[in-house]
Design an enzyme around this catalytic site. Structure first.
Site, PDB file in Angstrom:
ATOM      1  N   ASP A   7       0.885  -1.165   0.000  1.00 53.20           N
ATOM      2  CA  ASP A   7       0.000   0.000   0.000  1.00 53.20           C
ATOM      3  C   ASP A   7       0.923   1.214   0.000  1.00 53.20           C
ATOM      4  OD1 ASP A   7      -2.212   1.723   0.266  1.00 53.20           O
ATOM      5  OD2 ASP A   7      -2.093   1.632   2.458  1.00 53.20           O
ATOM      6  N   GLU A  66      -1.088  -1.606  -4.777  1.00 59.30           N
ATOM      7  CA  GLU A  66      -2.327  -0.849  -4.977  1.00 59.30           C
ATOM      8  C   GLU A  66      -2.008   0.390  -5.810  1.00 59.30           C
ATOM      9  OE1 GLU A  66      -5.875  -0.485  -2.119  1.00 59.30           O
ATOM     10  OE2 GLU A  66      -4.639   1.283  -1.736  1.00 59.30           O
ATOM     11  N   ASP A 139      -2.269   0.979   7.368  1.00 59.70           N
ATOM     12  CA  ASP A 139      -1.498   0.792   6.136  1.00 59.70           C
ATOM     13  C   ASP A 139      -1.033  -0.657   5.998  1.00 59.70           C
ATOM     14  OD1 ASP A 139      -1.181   3.766   5.239  1.00 59.70           O
ATOM     15  OD2 ASP A 139      -0.631   3.731   7.358  1.00 59.70           O
TER      16      ASP A 139
END
Length: 165
Positions: A7, A66, A139
């Site tokens: 992420d 992502e 996160d």
């Protein structure tokens, strides 16, 4: 199959390593922080060094990142894009294939709802990985979700886990 989910963020990048199977098994999760008071080049170098270390330590078969979401804040989008590029570079330098997933695809793969909120995603990550509580910080939970998304949607990952979805 071991998957490293990322992420990306310039200030905080989450990472999560998951081994595919029934059930999938969490191997590692955490965050990499870069010093906000340092020049951008130094921050990107810190991120690269730390991601390269995570990759060397866990030797994943695949990296899932992502993608940048559309954001009204252009500076945030640019920062996330820079961090994403560093993550892709670190994986490429290690010879590991990278797949990118949109945030809605990650949410849909993990929760069944592409518009799920962060809390719902974290709760489902905990359930899928058989954890007592949602991973923290957020996160790291998001990075585990990205890894799970790859395990659930990638044809290569499905073959590596015996067709598991």
């Amino acid at each position: 199959m071991f998957v490293l989910g990322i992420d990306p963020g310039l200030t905080v990048t989450g990472y999560g390593v998951v081994r595919g199977g029934h059930p999938p098994v969490p191997v590692a999760a955490g965050v990499i922080r870069t010093p906000v008071d340092r020049p951008i080049g130094e921050r990107l170098a810190v991120l690269h060094a730390n991601l390269s270390e995570v990759i060397a330590q866990h030797r994943p078969d695949a990296v899932a990142v992502e993608t940048v979401f559309t954001n009204r804040n252009l500076n945030t989008a640019i920062s996330v894009g820079r961090a994403s590029g560093v993550a892709i570079l670190a994986a490429a330098q290690a010879g590991i294939p990278v797949t990118e997933y949109a945030p809605t695809a990650v949410k849909a793969a993990v929760t069944g709802d592409g518009s799920a909120d962060k809390k719902g995603v974290a709760q489902m990550v905990a359930r899928l990985l058989r954890l007592d509580s949602p991973p923290a910080p957020a996160d790291a939970a998001d990075a585990l979700a990205v890894a799970l998304c790859h395990l659930r949607t990638s044809p290569v990952a499905a073959r590596a886990t015996g067709g598991a979805r």
